[in-house]
Motif scaffolding. Structure first.
Motif, mmCIF file in Angstrom:
data_model
loop_
_atom_site.group_PDB
_atom_site.id
_atom_site.type_symbol
_atom_site.label_atom_id
_atom_site.label_comp_id
_atom_site.label_asym_id
_atom_site.label_seq_id
_atom_site.Cartn_x
_atom_site.Cartn_y
_atom_site.Cartn_z
ATOM 1 N N LEU A 6 5.528 -10.501 -4.376
ATOM 2 C CA LEU A 6 5.013 -9.349 -5.102
ATOM 3 C C LEU A 6 4.538 -8.268 -4.140
ATOM 4 N N ALA A 9 7.637 -6.554 -2.692
ATOM 5 C CA ALA A 9 8.230 -5.680 -3.714
ATOM 6 C C ALA A 9 7.361 -4.446 -3.926
ATOM 7 N N GLY A 10 6.050 -4.616 -3.876
ATOM 8 C CA GLY A 10 5.143 -3.475 -4.003
ATOM 9 C C GLY A 10 5.286 -2.500 -2.854
ATOM 10 N N ILE A 83 3.911 -4.472 -10.972
ATOM 11 C CA ILE A 83 3.481 -5.387 -9.914
ATOM 12 C C ILE A 83 1.961 -5.453 -9.864
ATOM 13 N N LYS A 86 0.782 -7.577 -12.736
ATOM 14 C CA LYS A 86 1.055 -8.994 -12.494
ATOM 15 C C LYS A 86 0.102 -9.556 -11.442
ATOM 16 N N TRP A 87 -0.195 -8.749 -10.436
ATOM 17 C CA TRP A 87 -1.062 -9.196 -9.347
ATOM 18 C C TRP A 87 -2.489 -9.434 -9.844
#
Length: 116
Positions: A6, A9-10, A83, A86-87
Motif C-alpha cells: 500500500l 502504491a501510495g 489507499i 484502506k491504510w
C-alpha cells in the motif's frame, strides 16, 4: 507486507498526482474560462461579438483539450484517497475474543453463541 505494498502504491500515485498537477490546474482554468466565454456569448447582441466569442472559445477549448490527459492525475488522486482509507481502517476482531469489559456486551455475544 500488505502495508508495504500500500505504501509503494501510495508513493506511485503521489508521484503521478504531482507530475500532473500543472496540467490539472490548467484544465480547471480552461474550463472556467470556457464558462465565462459561454456566458459572454449568450449576452452578446452583435454578430461580430458572437463570432469573436466563438473564436476565443475555440482557442480556449484547444488549451483544454491539450490538458485532458490530466484526468490521469485525478485518477491518481482517487487511488491515493482509497489507499489512505484502506491504510487507516481498523481491522475488526473476528476470532470471537471479547475486547469489551462490559458485562452486557459479553452476555449478548455469549447468548448468541449458545443459540446457534
Amino acid at each position: 507486507m500488505k502495508k508495504f505494498l500500500l505504501f509503494i502504491a501510495g508513493l506511485i500515485a503521489l508521484g503521478i498526482l504531482l507530475a500532473n498537477l500543472g496540467p490539472m490546474v490548467l484544465l480547471g482554468a480552461s474550463v472556467w474560462l470556457l464558462y465565462i466565454v459561454f456566458k459572454k456569448f449568450l449576452g452578446s447582441d452583435s454578430t461580430a461579438g458572437k463570432i469573436g466569442w466563438v473564436v476565443l472559445g475555440l482557442i480556449i477549448l484547444s488549451f483544454a483539450v491539450s490538458n485532458v490527459y490530466s484526468v490521469v492525475g485525478l485518477a491518481a488522486a482517487y487511488v491515493l484517497y482509497l489507499i489512505y482509507k484502506k491504510w487507516s481502517s481498523k481491522k475488526e476482531d473476528t476470532s470471537g475474543a471479547v475486547k469489551s469489559n462490559d458485562p452486557f456486551t459479553n452476555f449478548e455475544k455469549q447468548w448468541a453463541e449458545l443459540n446457534k
